[in-house]
Design a protein around this motif. Structure first.
Motif, PDB file in Angstrom:
ATOM      1  N   SER A 197       0.853  -1.193   0.000  1.00 30.63           N
ATOM      2  CA  SER A 197       0.000   0.000   0.000  1.00 30.63           C
ATOM      3  C   SER A 197       0.886   1.239   0.000  1.00 30.63           C
ATOM      4  CB  SER A 197      -0.901   0.002   1.235  1.00 30.63           C
ATOM      5  OG  SER A 197      -0.108   0.145   2.406  1.00 30.63           O
ATOM      6  N   LEU A 198       0.276   2.401  -0.138  1.00 30.23           N
ATOM      7  CA  LEU A 198       1.065   3.636  -0.127  1.00 30.23           C
ATOM      8  C   LEU A 198       1.554   3.968   1.275  1.00 30.23           C
ATOM      9  CD1 LEU A 198      -1.001   5.971  -2.520  1.00 30.23           C
ATOM     10  CD2 LEU A 198       0.608   4.137  -3.076  1.00 30.23           C
ATOM     11  N   TYR A 204      -3.475   5.210   2.575  1.00 32.13           N
ATOM     12  CA  TYR A 204      -3.546   5.550   1.145  1.00 32.13           C
ATOM     13  C   TYR A 204      -2.821   6.873   0.858  1.00 32.13           C
ATOM     14  CZ  TYR A 204      -7.675   8.086   2.951  1.00 32.13           C
ATOM     15  OH  TYR A 204      -8.515   8.884   3.690  1.00 32.13           O
ATOM     16  N   ARG A 213       2.450  10.554  -3.706  1.00 35.43           N
ATOM     17  CA  ARG A 213       1.632   9.346  -3.887  1.00 35.43           C
ATOM     18  C   ARG A 213       1.962   8.658  -5.208  1.00 35.43           C
ATOM     19  NH1 ARG A 213      -2.182  12.623  -1.094  1.00 35.43           N
ATOM     20  NH2 ARG A 213      -2.922  13.579  -3.020  1.00 35.43           N
ATOM     21  N   ARG A 217       3.289   4.833  -6.037  1.00 36.78           N
ATOM     22  CA  ARG A 217       2.654   3.914  -7.011  1.00 36.78           C
ATOM     23  C   ARG A 217       3.688   3.416  -8.020  1.00 36.78           C
ATOM     24  NH1 ARG A 217      -1.220   8.367  -7.280  1.00 36.78           N
ATOM     25  NH2 ARG A 217      -2.917   7.964  -5.813  1.00 36.78           N
ATOM     26  N   ILE A 220       5.829   0.699  -6.486  1.00 39.50           N
ATOM     27  CA  ILE A 220       5.102  -0.580  -6.394  1.00 39.50           C
ATOM     28  C   ILE A 220       5.047  -1.254  -7.768  1.00 39.50           C
ATOM     29  CG2 ILE A 220       2.845  -1.612  -5.932  1.00 39.50           C
ATOM     30  CD1 ILE A 220       2.419   0.630  -3.829  1.00 39.50           C
ATOM     31  N   ALA A 221       4.800  -0.458  -8.792  1.00 42.08           N
ATOM     32  CA  ALA A 221       4.691  -1.015 -10.149  1.00 42.08           C
ATOM     33  C   ALA A 221       6.029  -1.551 -10.664  1.00 42.08           C
ATOM     34  CB  ALA A 221       4.155   0.061 -11.099  1.00 42.08           C
ATOM     35  N   GLU A 226       1.722  -6.484  -6.119  1.00 38.68           N
ATOM     36  CA  GLU A 226       0.294  -6.150  -6.184  1.00 38.68           C
ATOM     37  C   GLU A 226       0.007  -4.929  -5.315  1.00 38.68           C
ATOM     38  OE1 GLU A 226      -4.036  -8.192  -5.063  1.00 38.68           O
ATOM     39  OE2 GLU A 226      -2.191  -9.377  -4.996  1.00 38.68           O
ATOM     40  N   LYS A 227      -0.736  -3.986  -5.866  1.00 42.20           N
ATOM     41  CA  LYS A 227      -1.008  -2.728  -5.148  1.00 42.20           C
ATOM     42  C   LYS A 227      -2.290  -2.819  -4.333  1.00 42.20           C
ATOM     43  CE  LYS A 227      -2.548   0.851  -7.362  1.00 42.20           C
ATOM     44  NZ  LYS A 227      -2.713   2.013  -8.251  1.00 42.20           N
ATOM     45  N   GLU A 229      -4.687  -0.150  -2.746  1.00 40.97           N
ATOM     46  CA  GLU A 229      -5.011   1.278  -2.592  1.00 40.97           C
ATOM     47  C   GLU A 229      -6.528   1.412  -2.562  1.00 40.97           C
ATOM     48  OE1 GLU A 229      -3.320   3.876  -5.514  1.00 40.97           O
ATOM     49  OE2 GLU A 229      -3.950   5.706  -4.459  1.00 40.97           O
ATOM     50  N   SER A 236      -8.613  -1.152   4.070  1.00 36.62           N
ATOM     51  CA  SER A 236      -7.241  -1.648   3.914  1.00 36.62           C
ATOM     52  C   SER A 236      -6.961  -2.770   4.909  1.00 36.62           C
ATOM     53  CB  SER A 236      -6.237  -0.503   4.111  1.00 36.62           C
ATOM     54  OG  SER A 236      -4.921  -0.997   4.029  1.00 36.62           O
TER      55      SER A 236
END
Length: 382
Positions: A197-198, A204, A213, A217, A220-221, A226-227, A229, A236
């Motif tokens: 998660s962020l 978030y 933010r 992201r 994570i990518a 897997e994200k 959010e 969450s």
């Protein structure tokens, strides 16, 4: 030479200052010998703890090569051991305040051995399912936790809140997921995050800029994780619990929270309300909000909370902000000093015998005196 001029034979007595001095010297000699009889005794599971610390030491070297091998220059002032695991004072993905000293202290490889102690206290055995929640705040504690879990051969499932406090993994180009990926690809660790998660407020990224933010992201990518959010902290937490149960095939035997993400502990104030270490039950306190840790505790699942780095160092006699980093095997987590009981008992017996001889002689001496005889004219054994 007259009879009166002949030297008198020394006759010990507790009323004689010379005797008391001699007894004091003997007692001091016994104390010194007993002190020097102390020997280092290894604590249980020494080899497992050493294995965890060695895993962390080699992993740190890999992180250093990964980061500085690209031409990045170490910050010799704030990262004196050139670990590449110390971030910045501020960055777009910094979610809260942090202490540089704690971040440096958490990089001691022997912290991994301390976490092994917690896992053994929790009775974690090979193959036991463990749910793990990490954040970017203490990359040293994150790595130590993974190394400890792999040393005891547990089965962890890891979810990360990627935002970081000051001095943690808060460089947008080298987040915790980047560190973790480098270690996983090199074979230094066998487990990595399955969901991320962020982090930050609400889990978030509340409190961060749009840019911050987006940088999270992007991280994570690029690490193919897997994200997670969603628009609320409760959602969450619920999704995390579902993910753990799905990946572990049921409830975990233990939950570990590292770095105190909102999703894991519910609220920033809980970082200090929840004690650091292993606990079978959650202390009853007025928690402002609840997280994954509280949900598991309500169902009887014990937890390890890792946030107060200073408390860990005090418990296991580890140094603060060490330079250079200690080699594996150093610290009170491995061994303790104990007296040699056999030597101490022998010395005590010797002193009791000597003291008893003096008391016994005094008793005879004053008994003779009461009977009208001059004890100084009589042999000691009369």
């Amino acid at each position: 030479m007259s009879k009166n001029s002949e030297p008198k034979m020394f006759k010990p007595s507790l009323r004689d200052p010379k005797t008391l001095v001699i007894l004091a010297v003997i007692a001091l000699a016994i104390f010194i010998v007993a002190e020097n009889s102390r020997r280092e005794v290894r604590l249980p599971d020494y080899e497992v703890k050493l294995d965890a610390a060695k895993r962390m030491q080699t992993s740190l070297e890999t992180v250093k090569q990964t980061r500085f091998g690209t031409g990045q220059v170490p910050d010799e002032i704030n990262d004196p051991n050139a670990t590449a695991m110390i971030g910045r004072q501020e960055s777009p993905i910094t979610v809260e305040d942090g202490k540089l000293e704690d971040a440096l202290t958490a990089l001691n490889p022997n912290i991994a051995a301390a976490i092994v102690s917690y896992l053994l206290e929790a009775n974690i055995k090979p193959g036991d399912p463990v749910a793990v929640g990490l954040s970017g705040t203490f990359p040293g504690l994150n790595l130590a936790t993974i190394c400890a879990l792999e040393a005891v051969k547990a089965k962890p499932v890891i979810i990360t809140s990627l935002g970081s406090a000051q001095w943690g993994a808060n460089d947008p180009s080298f987040t915790w997921l980047d560190i973790e990926s480098a270690l996983y690809k090199s074979g230094r660790i066998a487990h990595h995050s399955t969901l991320a998660s962020l982090g930050g407020g609400g889990d978030y990224g509340r409190g961060l800029s749009d840019k911050g933010r987006q940088l999270l992201r992007d991280a994570i990518a690029r690490n193919n994780v897997e994200k997670l959010e969603v628009g609320s902290l409760d959602s969450s937490i619920s999704l995390r619990l579902q993910k753990y149960e799905k990946e572990l095939g049921g409830k975990p035997k233990l939950f570990i929270s590292v770095g105190g993400s909102f999703a894991d502990i519910g609220h920033q104030a809980n970082t200090w309300l929840i004690p650091t270490g292993f606990f079978p039950n959650l202390p009853e306190r007025n928690y402002p909000n609840i997280g994954v840790l509280h949900h598991y505790a309500e169902t009887g699942i014990p937890f390890i909370h890792l946030f107060d780095v200073r408390m860990i160092t005090q418990t296991f006699e580890l140094p603060k902000s060490p330079v250079p980093l200690p080699d594996p095997g150093k610290g009170g987590v491995y061994a303790t000093e104990r007296y040699d009981v056999r030597i101490a008992a022998l010395l005590l017996a010797i002193f009791i015998v000597i003291f008893g001889i003096v008391v016994n002689y005094d008793r005879k001496k004053y008994k003779l005196k009461e009977e009208g005889a001059d004890p100084d004219t009589l042999p000691i054994n009369k």
